[in-house]
Enzyme design. Structure first.
Site, mmCIF file in Angstrom:
data_model
loop_
_atom_site.group_PDB
_atom_site.id
_atom_site.type_symbol
_atom_site.label_atom_id
_atom_site.label_comp_id
_atom_site.label_asym_id
_atom_site.label_seq_id
_atom_site.Cartn_x
_atom_site.Cartn_y
_atom_site.Cartn_z
ATOM 1 C CE LYS A 8 -31.728 -34.173 54.452
ATOM 2 N NZ LYS A 8 -30.450 -33.605 54.941
ATOM 3 C CG ASP A 139 -35.723 -31.171 56.050
ATOM 4 O OD1 ASP A 139 -36.668 -30.956 56.831
ATOM 5 O OD2 ASP A 139 -34.795 -31.961 56.305
#
Length: 275
Positions: A8, A139
């Site tokens: 990401k 996350d």
């Protein structure tokens, strides 16, 4: 069974307040990018000691640390407390650079949860897998979903967000400079922004520079000027927008067209792809 954990980037990252538990509240947009690891699991054969429930082999990059402390193994242990899982081998081929702010470890963890769910028919919904993932890292839940998300809290409060960078060329540069997240946070001065990153990214990418900011850049660039110079060089070679991802050390740029970075960044990890 095999899965390909994705990386990401952060589109904006603002540290807005310090919490009573010592952590920080943030605002960011997580955006998935096609840089991947490969994680394969298979049943363990009987020749392994019965005390070993999940072993991990890592190739392509050295990750260091104790195998049993790796998030992949910890995910197996966590799920085995609820489900009667058989013993397994796990093989991780690392393609996502480490300590880069790209979420490689968290993505591997999420992939392990999904692989176990699918291979052994555990019947967990996305919500249930997210609950497990949240216990392993702030996350990790994002990587269960793998779609653009606006995040608040410590990164665990997710909200789907509409953004499409289709057709943009992404360039990622990750120098061999480890960045301590703890050290980066220690220099942060929390501050609420006038305009949240989720609003800024609704505007054209051409308007992001100077408005869509990563609050870690100030402290990390001061500690490691080489990382700051990478961001400037990406602009010098034509990036429309460039930023550090997470707390570093990777820096990415968005370009209108394909670019060649060969020889520009020394021995740093580099990757380009069309989103």
């Amino acid at each position: 069974m095999i899965d390909f954990p994705i990386a990401k980037i952060n589109l904006g990252l603002n540290i807005v307040s310090k919490r009573s538990d010592g952590y920080h509240n943030l605002e960011t947009v997580f955006y998935p990018v096609p840089i991947t690891d490969a994680l394969e699991i298979q049943l363990m054969d009987d020749k392994f000691p019965s005390t070993v429930r999940c072993d991990l082999k890592v190739t392509n990059m050295e990750i260091g640390g104790c195998e049993q402390d790796n998030l992949i193994v910890r995910a197996y242990k966590l799920l085995s407390e609820r489900f009667p899982l058989p013993r397994i081998h796990a093989h991780l081929f690392k393609g996502i650079p480490m300590q880069a702010g790209m979420g490689g470890g968290s993505s591997d963890c999420a992939s392990m949860i999904k692989l176990l769910n699918n291979m052994f028919n555990l019947g967990m919904s996305n919500e249930e897998m997210i609950d497990f993932a949240m216990k392993l890292g702030a996350d990790c839940p994002f990587f269960i979903l793998g779609t653009p998300q606006y995040a608040e809290g410590i990164g665990e409060k997710l909200e789907p967000i509409e953004i499409d960078l289709h057709g943009w060329t992404l360039a990622v540069v990750c120098p061999k400079i480890p960045v301590s997240t703890k050290e980066a946070f220690s220099c942060i001065k929390p501050c609420r922004t006038k305009i949240k990153c989720r609003e800024i990214i609704k505007r054209p990418v051409e308007t992001w520079r100077g408005h869509l900011n990563n609050d870690f850049e100030e402290s990390v660039f001061a500690m490691h000027p080489e990382i700051g110079s990478i961001k400037q060089k990406l602009y010098d070679i034509g990036a429309t927008y460039a930023s550090m991802s997470g707390s570093g050390s990777s820096v990415y740029g968005l370009f209108h067209s394909a670019i060649n970075m060969e020889g520009l960044f020394g021995d740093a990890f580099t990757h380009t792809c069309v989103l």
